[in-house]
Design an enzyme around this catalytic site. Structure first.
Site, PDB file in Angstrom:
ATOM      1  N   HIS A 115       0.925  -1.134  -0.168  1.00 32.66           N
ATOM      2  CA  HIS A 115       0.013  -0.013  -0.004  1.00 32.66           C
ATOM      3  C   HIS A 115       0.968   1.328   0.048  1.00 32.66           C
ATOM      4  O   HIS A 115       1.794   1.405   0.583  1.00 32.66           O
ATOM      5  CB  HIS A 115      -1.004  -0.056   1.143  1.00 32.66           C
ATOM      6  CG  HIS A 115      -0.360  -0.157   2.483  1.00 32.66           C
ATOM      7  ND1 HIS A 115       0.048   1.253   3.080  1.00 32.66           N
ATOM      8  CD2 HIS A 115       0.029  -0.978   3.517  1.00 32.66           C
ATOM      9  CE1 HIS A 115       0.426   0.984   4.405  1.00 32.66           C
ATOM     10  NE2 HIS A 115       0.252  -0.386   4.509  1.00 32.66           N
ATOM     11  N   ASP A 172      -0.078   4.467   0.963  1.00 39.92           N
ATOM     12  CA  ASP A 172      -0.653   5.337   2.098  1.00 39.92           C
ATOM     13  C   ASP A 172      -0.005   5.168   3.280  1.00 39.92           C
ATOM     14  O   ASP A 172       0.525   3.857   3.674  1.00 39.92           O
ATOM     15  CB  ASP A 172      -2.152   5.278   2.278  1.00 39.92           C
ATOM     16  CG  ASP A 172      -2.646   3.881   2.558  1.00 39.92           C
ATOM     17  OD1 ASP A 172      -2.292   3.157   1.874  1.00 39.92           O
ATOM     18  OD2 ASP A 172      -3.353   3.838   3.812  1.00 39.92           O
ATOM     19  N   ASP A 217       6.405   1.007   7.015  1.00 40.96           N
ATOM     20  CA  ASP A 217       5.038   0.550   6.801  1.00 40.96           C
ATOM     21  C   ASP A 217       4.599   1.489   5.833  1.00 40.96           C
ATOM     22  O   ASP A 217       3.879   2.585   6.146  1.00 40.96           O
ATOM     23  CB  ASP A 217       4.157   0.532   8.086  1.00 40.96           C
ATOM     24  CG  ASP A 217       2.631   0.122   7.942  1.00 40.96           C
ATOM     25  OD1 ASP A 217       2.793  -0.641   6.974  1.00 40.96           O
ATOM     26  OD2 ASP A 217       2.006   0.246   8.854  1.00 40.96           O
ATOM     27  N   GLU A 236      -5.238   1.440   2.437  1.00 41.67           N
ATOM     28  CA  GLU A 236      -4.952   0.672   3.334  1.00 41.67           C
ATOM     29  C   GLU A 236      -5.138   0.713   4.645  1.00 41.67           C
ATOM     30  O   GLU A 236      -5.867   0.110   5.648  1.00 41.67           O
ATOM     31  CB  GLU A 236      -3.657  -0.188   3.065  1.00 41.67           C
ATOM     32  CG  GLU A 236      -3.751  -1.699   3.826  1.00 41.67           C
ATOM     33  CD  GLU A 236      -3.156  -1.580   5.132  1.00 41.67           C
ATOM     34  OE1 GLU A 236      -3.363  -2.581   5.688  1.00 41.67           O
ATOM     35  OE2 GLU A 236      -2.731  -0.420   5.305  1.00 41.67           O
ATOM     36  N   GLU A 237      -4.603   1.969   5.057  1.00 41.37           N
ATOM     37  CA  GLU A 237      -4.550   2.283   6.415  1.00 41.37           C
ATOM     38  C   GLU A 237      -5.967   3.019   6.939  1.00 41.37           C
ATOM     39  O   GLU A 237      -6.289   3.299   8.115  1.00 41.37           O
ATOM     40  CB  GLU A 237      -3.578   3.473   6.651  1.00 41.37           C
ATOM     41  CG  GLU A 237      -2.070   3.056   6.252  1.00 41.37           C
ATOM     42  CD  GLU A 237      -1.629   2.180   7.587  1.00 41.37           C
ATOM     43  OE1 GLU A 237      -2.535   1.615   8.465  1.00 41.37           O
ATOM     44  OE2 GLU A 237      -0.548   1.617   7.521  1.00 41.37           O
ATOM     45  N   GLU A 279       3.879  -6.069   4.165  1.00 38.27           N
ATOM     46  CA  GLU A 279       4.134  -5.388   5.492  1.00 38.27           C
ATOM     47  C   GLU A 279       5.135  -5.753   6.476  1.00 38.27           C
ATOM     48  O   GLU A 279       5.634  -6.952   6.169  1.00 38.27           O
ATOM     49  CB  GLU A 279       2.533  -5.868   6.196  1.00 38.27           C
ATOM     50  CG  GLU A 279       1.470  -5.602   5.230  1.00 38.27           C
ATOM     51  CD  GLU A 279       0.914  -3.997   5.720  1.00 38.27           C
ATOM     52  OE1 GLU A 279       1.701  -3.665   6.274  1.00 38.27           O
ATOM     53  OE2 GLU A 279       0.003  -3.681   5.291  1.00 38.27           O
ATOM     54  N   HIS A 326       3.485   3.277  12.965  1.00 38.98           N
ATOM     55  CA  HIS A 326       2.422   3.998  13.307  1.00 38.98           C
ATOM     56  C   HIS A 326       2.920   4.673  14.416  1.00 38.98           C
ATOM     57  O   HIS A 326       2.240   4.974  15.679  1.00 38.98           O
ATOM     58  CB  HIS A 326       0.996   3.084  13.894  1.00 38.98           C
ATOM     59  CG  HIS A 326       0.570   2.603  12.817  1.00 38.98           C
ATOM     60  ND1 HIS A 326      -0.473   1.919  12.878  1.00 38.98           N
ATOM     61  CD2 HIS A 326       1.067   2.312  11.450  1.00 38.98           C
ATOM     62  CE1 HIS A 326      -1.096   1.595  11.674  1.00 38.98           C
ATOM     63  NE2 HIS A 326       0.057   1.721  10.825  1.00 38.98           N
TER      64      HIS A 326
END
Length: 375
Positions: free
Chosen positions: A70, A72, A102, A134-135, A159, A346
């Site tokens: 992904h 994003d 990530d 995705e997030e 991932e 994150h």
């Protein structure tokens, strides 16, 4: 490429104030793919002008290998970082930046791995898949699955897994429960009908259901072997001297593979109905997000066996969700395997350890050899 991808902001969020498009990053990737000989297709998301998926193919033939990631990232708090999160800073044998772990780095490494091959040698194509959102909503992966166009037979999603293959993960359901009663003066209970007291009943019923689920479902391959159900947020009423007129509860449910999300939602609704029967309270159960199904790729699949051989690790199970279930819907075997560490994702000062790059490239080249050339 690693640094450049970090420099292009592509935050996705359920909050409109934080959400942004990924089209500049998709266009950058598309240019790199075209320069590398890929056939490139940019697929805009319906109704969203500044978001798109990228499908880039190298070589021809049936089946093939999909390397997916992904584009994003989650939002960030720049004031908590030691450096600009959008600069891509190399320091202390690490690459710091939002998305370094990530998972923007995987897309760059996939292109780097592909550059060492002549597509004339491919018996099956190599596909780079870069998705949006995705997030937040998984909208990009959902669009790929809904289109139904075959992409390949095997898929690796990069991932952060510490270079260890993952063949199973739990699902994610986030549901809301709203109870509506009648406000009134607290000095006389007959003047109202308390939504808060009704929600107390609901919480007891939901927690009893959780106990039943955990007694019935167990998979020892997960660190937390049972499905989890968290009461995460509650709000009701506005003042101590008013009977609560409305109360809302948000829950997070993480089902194991084999547990059907729609059936769980139906049971949740039935349990709430049961808790509030004969109370005179109105209520509704609703989705906070579309949800992500659990995923499981068979342990004896060729992709699982090959990734175990290339990494030297047995395939594992994780609690976080990915786009894997949507690729599984397209009849692909899916393994989650990337260079990052989920503990770095994150949070401020996200980074990718540079000593993960060469091992990841070696794994990717091995996968391309196995599934594009020798399969």
């Amino acid at each position: 490429m690693l640094k450049r991808l970090i420099e292009i902001p592509s935050v996705s969020s359920v909050s409109p104030s934080h959400d942004m498009g990924n089209r500049p990053l998709i266009d950058e990737l598309a240019g790199w793919c075209e320069a590398g000989g890929f056939r490139v297709e940019v697929r805009p998301l319906e109704g969203v002008a500044d978001k798109a998926n990228l499908v880039a193919s190298l070589g021809k033939g049936p089946g093939g290998l999909v390397l997916a990631g992904h584009t994003d990232t989650v939002p960030c708090d720049p004031h908590l970082w030691s450096q600009d999160p959008f600069q891509g800073v190399f320091r202390d044998d690490r690459l710091y930046g939002l998305g370094s772990c990530d998972m923007k780095s995987f897309l760059a490494l996939a292109l780097e791995a592909a550059a060492g091959f002549d597509p004339k040698d491919f018996r099956h194509p190599l596909v780079i898949l870069a998705t949006a959102d995705e997030e937040s909503s998984m909208r990009g992966a959902r669009a790929i699955a809904e289109a139904g166009q075959p992409l390949g037979r095997q898929a690796v999603i990069g991932e952060p897994t510490n270079l260890r293959p993952v063949r199973m993960h739990k699902g994610i359901l986030m549901e809301g429960i709203r109870v509506t009663g009648q406000a009134g003066h607290s000095s006389d209970p007959s003047l109202g009908n308390s939504a808060l007291e009704g929600m107390h009943r609901v919480m007891g019923e939901v927690l009893a259901w959780r106990d039943e689920l955990q007694a019935r479902h167990r998979n020892p391959q997960f660190q937390v072997a049972v499905p989890t159900l968290n009461l995460g947020h509650i709000h009701g009423g506005d003042n101590p001297n008013r009977i609560c007129g409305q109360c809302e509860l948000h829950i997070d449910l993480r089902p194991l593979p084999g547990m059907e999300p729609d059936a769980l939602r139906q049971t949740l609704t039935e349990r709430v109905d049961k808790a509030l029967q004969d109370t005179g309270l109105d209520h509704e159960v609703f989705r906070l997000i579309p949800g992500v199904p659990p995923m499981e790729t068979p342990a004896d699949s060729e992709l699982v066996r090959v990734t175990e051989e290339l990494t030297g690790h047995a395939a594992e199970a994780v609690a976080f969700g990915t786009e894997g279930p949507f690729l599984r819907q397209m009849d692909m075997d899916v393994v989650i395997l990337g260079p990052g560490d989920i503990r770095q994702a994150h949070q401020p000062d996200e980074y990718l350890a540079l000593d993960r790059i060469e091992p990841m490239l070696k794994i990717l080249r091995g996968l391309i050899q196995r599934f594009c050339i020798h399969a």
